[in-house]
Design a protein around this motif. Structure first.
Motif, PDB file in Angstrom:
ATOM      1  N   ALA A 105      11.623  59.297  92.747  1.00 22.55           N
ATOM      2  CA  ALA A 105      12.045  59.447  91.345  1.00 22.55           C
ATOM      3  C   ALA A 105      11.132  58.621  90.429  1.00 22.55           C
ATOM      4  O   ALA A 105      10.765  59.067  89.339  1.00 22.55           O
ATOM      5  CB  ALA A 105      13.503  59.028  91.183  1.00 22.55           C
ATOM      6  N   VAL A 148      16.032  52.526  79.642  1.00 17.17           N
ATOM      7  CA  VAL A 148      17.486  52.580  79.475  1.00 17.17           C
ATOM      8  C   VAL A 148      18.098  52.650  80.875  1.00 17.17           C
ATOM      9  O   VAL A 148      18.002  53.672  81.541  1.00 17.17           O
ATOM     10  CB  VAL A 148      17.894  53.808  78.624  1.00 17.17           C
ATOM     11  N   GLY A 149      18.685  51.542  81.314  1.00 24.59           N
ATOM     12  CA  GLY A 149      19.233  51.452  82.669  1.00 24.59           C
ATOM     13  C   GLY A 149      18.242  50.782  83.609  1.00 24.59           C
ATOM     14  O   GLY A 149      17.395  51.436  84.203  1.00 24.59           O
ATOM     15  N   LEU A 150      18.358  49.429  83.721  1.00 30.46           N
ATOM     16  CA  LEU A 150      17.403  48.686  84.549  1.00 30.46           C
ATOM     17  C   LEU A 150      17.971  48.508  85.965  1.00 30.46           C
ATOM     18  O   LEU A 150      18.177  47.401  86.437  1.00 30.46           O
ATOM     19  CB  LEU A 150      17.095  47.326  83.889  1.00 30.46           C
ATOM     20  N   GLY A 285      13.014  65.446  91.213  1.00 30.00           N
ATOM     21  CA  GLY A 285      12.827  64.001  91.393  1.00 30.00           C
ATOM     22  C   GLY A 285      12.917  63.539  92.836  1.00 30.00           C
ATOM     23  O   GLY A 285      12.184  62.644  93.261  1.00 30.00           O
TER      24      GLY A 285
END
Ligand code: NAD
Length: 313
Positions: A105, A148-150, A285
């Motif tokens: 991904a 956005v989203g670690l 992905g």
């Protein structure tokens, strides 16, 4: 129950390592990778375990009709094709494969980001059709990417972007201050702060399919002109209708592996999909040999563990 009368149904194509691992444990399976919805609805009551990828929707109807269901195995990481609440109500265990497709991904994300910055796709098409002109793009070094989203994927995307000399800011719903500091990433408290600073915004959140969008009209209004939006997580993270409204005014680019309906269905989706600055891949992905193998192995290990916990002899 004993192994001989445990009934396992696999409803989507799986790497053969899954069938081998189950066989080695003496677990028999019905492998029906192309089963149709109707057949599934009418036969699910016979099974203790269902194994799916993303094609099969394990919704309320399936769970209600699956009177004997004890385990749902999802060979993948997102659970948005499974009615998790309904499964919990019925005490059905869910197993899946978090992390197994992270590297694949990440690599697709970087590919999409570069496709957004440079007209590689348009250039290849142009040369194929016999023309040969210079097409301008932008350089990523020195630009700011907002993650956005670690989480697993977001973190590795951040590291690759740092290697490209990009500045990385990140927003998450959990406290990421410590993690960010270690990595040299700048954490921001709100999505607004992230949007205002970013030249590229990349989405790596885990959200349910009915979740509220994170980037809405309000954020599009304050977005920099020419922002590249990259999404390999879930389309619902972005308000698609609002994006369509601002895509020309703000000269936005969307490079995405996920769509609100896959394939695009509503009028606004089709319009967006045809836009010259919208690049869509068909949810690939996790589609690498390596990721598919790891997804199958991890899911099967977790499934075998869950079957043991049922007390199956
Ligand atoms: P992860 O759980 O490791 O990380 C997700 C992060 O998002 C977490 O830190 C979480 O706190 C954060 N988050 C959740 N909701 C948020 C919100 N509303 N706003 C900000 N942050 C939020 O997950 P991961 O393994 O990194 O996967 C990320 C996403 O990528 C998932 O949605 C997964 O389904 C998707 N994915 C897609 C493909 C594909 O085929 N395109 C392949 C693998 C994973």
């Amino acid at each position: 129950i004993n192994k001989d009368n445990l009934r396992v149904l696999i409803t989507d194509p799986m790497d053969k390592v899954m069938l081998q691992m189950l066989q080695e444990k003496g677990i028999k399976v019905d492998y029906q990778p192309e089963i149709e919805r109707n057949t599934l609805v009418n036969t699910i009551d016979k099974y203790d375990v269902i194994v799916v990828r993303s094609r099969t929707k394990v919704d309320k109807e399936i769970i209600e009709r699956g009177k004997n269901l004890k385990i749902i195995a999802r060979a993948g990481i997102g659970l948005d094709n499974i009615d998790v609440d309904e499964a919990e109500k019925r005490n059905i265990k869910i197993v899946y494969a978090p992390g197994a497709s992270t590297d694949s991904a990440v690599e697709l994300t970087i590919g999409l980001m570069i496709l957004g910055a440079r007209p590689i796709y348009q250039g290849i098409n142009m040369v194929r059709s016999g023309s040969f002109k210079k097409l301008p793009g932008i350089e990523l070094a020195g630009k700011t990417i907002g993650i956005v989203g670690l989480g697993r994927i977001g973190t590795k995307v951040a590291r690759v972007c740092q290697a490209l000399d990009m500045k990385v800011v990140a927003y998450d719903v959990v406290d990421i201050r410590e993690r960010s500091e270690k990595m040299g990433v700048t954490p921001v408290k709100t999505i607004d702060e992230l949007v205002k600073q970013s030249d590229v915004i990349s989405f790596h959140v885990t959200v349910g399919k009915d979740a509220k969008p994170i980037v809405t009209e309000e954020q599009f209004k304050s977005m920099k002109e020419g922002t590249i939006l990259v999404n390999t997580s879930r389309a619902v993270a972005i308000d698609g209708k609002a994006l369509l409204k601002y895509i020309d005014e703000k000269k936005l680019t969307l490079a995405t592996d996920v769509f609100w309906h896959e394939p695009p269905k509503e009028d606004w989706e089709v319009k967006l999909a045809k836009h010259e600055r919208v690049l869509i891949t068909p949810h690939i992905g996790a589609q690498t040999k390596e990721a598919q193998y790891r997804v199958a192995v991890t899911t099967t290990k977790n499934l075998i563990e869950a079957i043991k916990e049922l007390g199956v002899q």
